[in-house]
Design a protein around this motif. Structure first.
Motif, PDB file in Angstrom:
ATOM      1  N   LEU A  44       0.827  -1.213   0.000  1.00 20.01           N
ATOM      2  CA  LEU A  44       0.000   0.000   0.000  1.00 20.01           C
ATOM      3  C   LEU A  44       0.859   1.260   0.000  1.00 20.01           C
ATOM      4  N   ASP A  45       1.974   1.232   0.721  1.00 15.22           N
ATOM      5  CA  ASP A  45       2.816   2.418   0.808  1.00 15.22           C
ATOM      6  C   ASP A  45       3.420   2.789  -0.542  1.00 15.22           C
ATOM      7  N   ALA A  46       3.414   1.857  -1.516  1.00 17.72           N
ATOM      8  CA  ALA A  46       3.915   2.176  -2.847  1.00 17.72           C
ATOM      9  C   ALA A  46       3.104   3.276  -3.511  1.00 17.72           C
ATOM     10  N   LEU A  47       1.853   3.485  -3.072  1.00 17.40           N
ATOM     11  CA  LEU A  47       1.071   4.601  -3.598  1.00 17.40           C
ATOM     12  C   LEU A  47       1.691   5.930  -3.203  1.00 17.40           C
ATOM     13  N   ARG A  48       2.354   5.953  -2.065  1.00 18.79           N
ATOM     14  CA  ARG A  48       3.049   7.162  -1.613  1.00 18.79           C
ATOM     15  C   ARG A  48       4.428   7.263  -2.232  1.00 18.79           C
ATOM     16  N   GLN A  49       5.198   6.145  -2.172  1.00 16.21           N
ATOM     17  CA  GLN A  49       6.539   6.108  -2.723  1.00 16.21           C
ATOM     18  C   GLN A  49       6.920   4.662  -2.994  1.00 16.21           C
ATOM     19  N   LYS A  50       7.102   4.342  -4.246  1.00 15.01           N
ATOM     20  CA  LYS A  50       7.539   2.999  -4.619  1.00 15.01           C
ATOM     21  C   LYS A  50       9.013   2.853  -4.273  1.00 15.01           C
ATOM     22  N   LEU A  51       9.368   1.778  -3.566  1.00 16.51           N
ATOM     23  CA  LEU A  51      10.748   1.545  -3.170  1.00 16.51           C
ATOM     24  C   LEU A  51      11.432   0.640  -4.182  1.00 16.51           C
ATOM     25  N   ASP A  62      11.744  -3.652  15.085  1.00 12.56           N
ATOM     26  CA  ASP A  62      10.599  -3.218  15.866  1.00 12.56           C
ATOM     27  C   ASP A  62       9.908  -2.057  15.170  1.00 12.56           C
ATOM     28  N   ARG A  63       8.602  -2.022  15.277  1.00 14.93           N
ATOM     29  CA  ARG A  63       7.838  -0.912  14.697  1.00 14.93           C
ATOM     30  C   ARG A  63       8.166   0.363  15.477  1.00 14.93           C
ATOM     31  N   PRO A  64       8.556   1.436  14.782  1.00 15.62           N
ATOM     32  CA  PRO A  64       8.911   2.669  15.491  1.00 15.62           C
ATOM     33  C   PRO A  64       7.709   3.301  16.173  1.00 15.62           C
ATOM     34  N   ALA A  65       7.980   4.008  17.254  1.00 16.17           N
ATOM     35  CA  ALA A  65       6.906   4.699  17.963  1.00 16.17           C
ATOM     36  C   ALA A  65       6.330   5.787  17.067  1.00 16.17           C
ATOM     37  N   PRO A  66       5.012   5.929  17.005  1.00 17.59           N
ATOM     38  CA  PRO A  66       4.411   6.956  16.146  1.00 17.59           C
ATOM     39  C   PRO A  66       4.768   8.356  16.641  1.00 17.59           C
ATOM     40  N   LEU A  67       4.990   9.241  15.691  1.00 26.24           N
ATOM     41  CA  LEU A  67       5.289  10.632  15.998  1.00 26.24           C
ATOM     42  C   LEU A  67       4.161  11.510  15.479  1.00 26.24           C
ATOM     43  N   PRO A  68       3.887  12.624  16.133  1.00 26.45           N
ATOM     44  CA  PRO A  68       2.861  13.547  15.628  1.00 26.45           C
ATOM     45  C   PRO A  68       3.221  14.046  14.236  1.00 26.45           C
ATOM     46  N   LEU A  69       2.211  14.324  13.418  1.00 23.47           N
ATOM     47  CA  LEU A  69       2.459  14.771  12.053  1.00 23.47           C
ATOM     48  C   LEU A  69       3.175  16.116  11.997  1.00 23.47           C
ATOM     49  N   ASP A  70       3.093  16.884  13.081  1.00 21.90           N
ATOM     50  CA  ASP A  70       3.733  18.191  13.046  1.00 21.90           C
ATOM     51  C   ASP A  70       5.220  18.141  13.377  1.00 21.90           C
ATOM     52  N   ASP A 119      -9.794   4.259  -3.369  1.00 22.55           N
ATOM     53  CA  ASP A 119     -10.149   2.841  -3.466  1.00 22.55           C
ATOM     54  C   ASP A 119      -9.241   1.990  -2.587  1.00 22.55           C
ATOM     55  N   ALA A 120      -7.991   2.400  -2.450  1.00 18.05           N
ATOM     56  CA  ALA A 120      -7.024   1.581  -1.707  1.00 18.05           C
ATOM     57  C   ALA A 120      -7.012   1.882  -0.218  1.00 18.05           C
ATOM     58  N   VAL A 121      -7.280   3.140   0.152  1.00 17.21           N
ATOM     59  CA  VAL A 121      -7.167   3.572   1.545  1.00 17.21           C
ATOM     60  C   VAL A 121      -8.578   3.803   2.084  1.00 17.21           C
ATOM     61  N   GLY A 122      -9.021   2.921   2.945  1.00 18.28           N
ATOM     62  CA  GLY A 122     -10.403   2.962   3.416  1.00 18.28           C
ATOM     63  C   GLY A 122     -10.740   4.170   4.258  1.00 18.28           C
ATOM     64  N   LYS A 123      -9.810   4.610   5.101  1.00 19.78           N
ATOM     65  CA  LYS A 123     -10.089   5.720   6.013  1.00 19.78           C
ATOM     66  C   LYS A 123      -9.803   7.058   5.341  1.00 19.78           C
ATOM     67  N   PRO A 124     -10.822   7.897   5.146  1.00 21.52           N
ATOM     68  CA  PRO A 124     -10.612   9.183   4.468  1.00 21.52           C
ATOM     69  C   PRO A 124      -9.553  10.051   5.138  1.00 21.52           C
ATOM     70  N   GLU A 125      -9.455   9.985   6.472  1.00 21.33           N
ATOM     71  CA  GLU A 125      -8.514  10.849   7.166  1.00 21.33           C
ATOM     72  C   GLU A 125      -7.058  10.474   6.883  1.00 21.33           C
ATOM     73  N   LEU A 126      -6.827   9.258   6.361  1.00 18.29           N
ATOM     74  CA  LEU A 126      -5.465   8.823   6.054  1.00 18.29           C
ATOM     75  C   LEU A 126      -5.057   9.124   4.618  1.00 18.29           C
ATOM     76  N   ARG A 127      -6.018   9.410   3.770  1.00 16.74           N
ATOM     77  CA  ARG A 127      -5.704   9.573   2.348  1.00 16.74           C
ATOM     78  C   ARG A 127      -4.753  10.735   2.056  1.00 16.74           C
ATOM     79  N   PRO A 128      -4.851  11.864   2.788  1.00 17.21           N
ATOM     80  CA  PRO A 128      -3.892  12.937   2.506  1.00 17.21           C
ATOM     81  C   PRO A 128      -2.440  12.526   2.692  1.00 17.21           C
ATOM     82  N   LEU A 129      -2.182  11.501   3.503  1.00 19.96           N
ATOM     83  CA  LEU A 129      -0.811  11.068   3.722  1.00 19.96           C
ATOM     84  C   LEU A 129      -0.218  10.402   2.484  1.00 19.96           C
TER      85      LEU A 129
END
Length: 608
Positions: free
Chosen positions: A1-8, A19-27, A425-435
């Motif tokens: 899914l992240d390839a929609l943002r940046q294909k590696l 380990d999954r990194p701790a989430p950081l605020p968007l700001d 279509d790929a990202v179900g949550k609207p609030e995540l789509r801007p990312l």
């Protein structure tokens, strides 16, 4: 899914085995984004008082600043004399940067008893970074493989916010006080904080966290482009490549050609060695993730007199096929459409010329458009709008020309409707789509083709529904007569002086607008901001060098050579640039003297 943002590339999972990194605020990156933002002097911003300063420090998670920074790139290529009509190598380069006035580049001819070179650089930087010295020619693009930055997250002391954890103990932040003059407010005190890795860009006292950036750019010996002062003197590929071993930032693809007939490609740039992480995600700043120097210059990719007779780069994933998999450099590159088009044209041309390089630099054929429109061949419109839109695209030749109705429809569809629908279509949550916006072209194309192959019905609904919306949008913006539609009516180049509005001189200090073709996926880069299609990034300078037939070389700067709006040469090159034209890059004394219209002689004052 992240390839929609940046294909590696090469394919890679940054979370695998860690380990999954701790989430950081968007700001957390607001300060970083502001640091790379262009200078603006809007009247509303200037009218704000110092108490409103914080209101002007916020950034959207993916504002135009971030998009523009990710889109910067360039094209360059070098062709062996065995594949040119004149039997001499040809070198071409067009660096793509954010458009600006005064011009980012400055064309210069430096002649002295020790050196005679011509080309372009940036006025603030010494040397010629793109040009030739009468024996060797050279040009650069960004090599996006080198990941030259890391984000570090620190645990701060619960009782003393001036300390952060490092190793088995605590280390003090380094605090520096500065002052800045603020209009109407006198001197304002600024507190700058640093860790051993770099500047602190965010602090969260309630969470006992701080965030800092480490970057190659702040290491000693990494003055941007400064190695040009030596590389521009090289007269052999071996010497040129040796100079690339000391090139710090930015990382570059350098192409080279000389009058002996040699051509080559060499990567320059300091690439951090990360022994236990890949650099894609934030890491703790407690000492467990430290750079172990840089890859030695002689270990970086290069090619000398390639068997195919040419070499081209366009910021794509271009590590050699035999590059060791256990020695990664980076994973985030620009999508390969420009590179694919350039390579295809050069591969088919056995008698390349300066004019052919000019045409290729201003080529507006869109590889993504060919792929996308090809998927529509089996579809039929369900209504009048869909049928009309399909007919326009079916008869279009995938060229994003400024006067093309098909180009206008396609780019409106792509930028405002199609890729938005794919992300939704790929990202179900609207609030995540801007990312995921604006989206990576390569990743979005891959997903679209996968939908078409696996679920044709879903593809038809997605494609036709979004295309109908784009057709209606074009009718609103360009009128009901589709023959009058033109991409250049939406896609314009306007060089705006940052202080034009303040001086109430926008009309005199700005240059343009000019109708312009292309997109970020065509060799003639015409990247634009999706909000209004205004051109933001393109060729700041174009050059084609006939190596050994120096006076046949051509170039164009934009918008002009002068930084003075009163000068005739402030914006006189912009109309030529927008039309895809060039001016001679004359080199020999005889040719220069014959063409000169003004000679300015500066004579030092003699001591009394």
């Amino acid at each position: 899914l992240d390839a929609l943002r940046q294909k590696l590339e090469p394919p890679h999972d940054p979370l695998a085995g860690r380990d999954r990194p701790a989430p950081l605020p968007l700001d957390c990156l607001d300060t970083f984004k502001l640091a790379i933002a262009p200078v603006t002097f809007g009247s509303e911003r200037l009218a704000a008082g110092i108490g409103d300063a914080r209101a002007w420090r916020k950034m959207t998670p993916l504002g135009d600043v971030v998009r523009d920074a990710s889109l910067q790139g360039s094209n360059n290529w070098v062709v062996s004399g065995a594949r040119t009509a004149g039997g001499r190598p040809i070198l071409a380069n067009d660096p793509h940067r954010t458009h600006a006035v005064p011009s980012l580049r400055y064309i210069v001819h430096i002649a002295s008893p020790e050196f005679n070179g011509i080309g372009a650089g940036e006025p603030a930087l010494p040397g010629i970074s793109i040009g030739h010295n009468g024996h060797s020619a050279f040009g650069l693009t960004l090599f996006l493989g080198h990941d030259q930055e890391d984000v570090y997250v620190y645990e701060t002391h619960p009782e003393d916010p001036g300390l952060y954890r490092y190793g088995d103990g605590w280390e003090a932040f380094r605090d520096i006080g500065e002052t800045a003059s603020v209009k109407g407010c006198g001197e304002a005190a600024l507190a700058l904080r640093f860790t051993r890795h770099g500047p602190v860009i965010a602090e969260y006292p309630d969470r006992h966290l701080a965030v800092a950036i480490r970057t190659v750019w702040t290491d000693p010996g990494t003055a941007p482009y400064f190695k040009s002062i030596a590389a521009m003197r090289a007269t052999s590929f071996e010497a040129f490549r040796d100079h690339m071993g000391g090139w710090g930032v930015p990382a570059v693809n350098q192409v080279y050609a000389d009058a002996k007939g040699d051509i080559g490609w060499a990567v320059g740039g300091f690439s951090p060695i990360r022994p236990n992480w890949d650099g894609l995600l934030p890491v703790p700043g407690d000492g467990r993730h430290e750079w172990q120097g840089f890859l030695p210059g002689h270990a970086l990719p290069f090619s000398h007199n390639p068997a195919k007779g040419y070499f081209a780069t366009a910021n794509e994933f271009n590590l050699p096929a035999d590059w060791p998999i256990d020695q990664p450099i980076g994973y985030e590159w620009l999508e390969p459409s420009r590179a694919q088009r350039i390579d295809g044209v050069l591969a088919a041309d056995q008698r390349h010329t300066v004019d052919a390089s000019r045409r290729l630099q201003t080529d507006v054929f869109s590889v993504p458009a060919k792929r996308v429109v090809g998927l529509l061949s089996t579809l039929s419109g369900r209504n009048e709008a869909e049928t009309a839109a399909l007919e326009i695209l079916a008869s279009w030749g995938f060229r994003l020309a400024a006067d093309s109705p098909g180009a206008a429809l396609y780019e409106v569809w792509w930028a405002h409707h199609l890729h938005v629908a794919i992300i939704a279509d790929a990202v179900g949550k609207p609030e995540l789509r801007p990312l995921f916006a604006p989206g990576d072209t390569a990743g979005i194309l891959d997903r679209l083709e996968a939908i078409a192959a696996r679920t044709p019905g879903a593809f038809a609904a997605l494609a036709l529904g979004s295309l109908s919306k784009a057709y209606d949008a074009c009718r609103q913006m360009l009128g009901p007569d589709t023959d009058e539609w033109a991409w250049g009516r939406l896609h314009e180049a306007l060089f705006e002086h940052p202080a034009g509005a303040v001086a109430n001189a926008g009309g005199r200090w700005n240059v343009g607008p000019f109708p312009f073709g292309g997109s970020g996926s065509t060799p003639m880069n015409g990247s634009y901001r999706p909000t209004d299609f205004r051109l933001t990034i393109g060729a700041s300078f174009r050059i084609v060098v006939d190596v050994g037939g120096w006076d046949n070389s051509v170039c164009i700067n934009t918008p002009g050579q002068s930084g003075d709006p009163r000068s005739d040469h402030y914006g006189d090159m912009a109309p030529l640039w927008a039309a895809g034209d060039y001016v001679p890059l004359l080199y020999t004394d005889k040719a220069v003297d014959a063409a000169a219209v003004l000679t300015l002689k500066l004579t030092p004052k003699r001591a009394a």
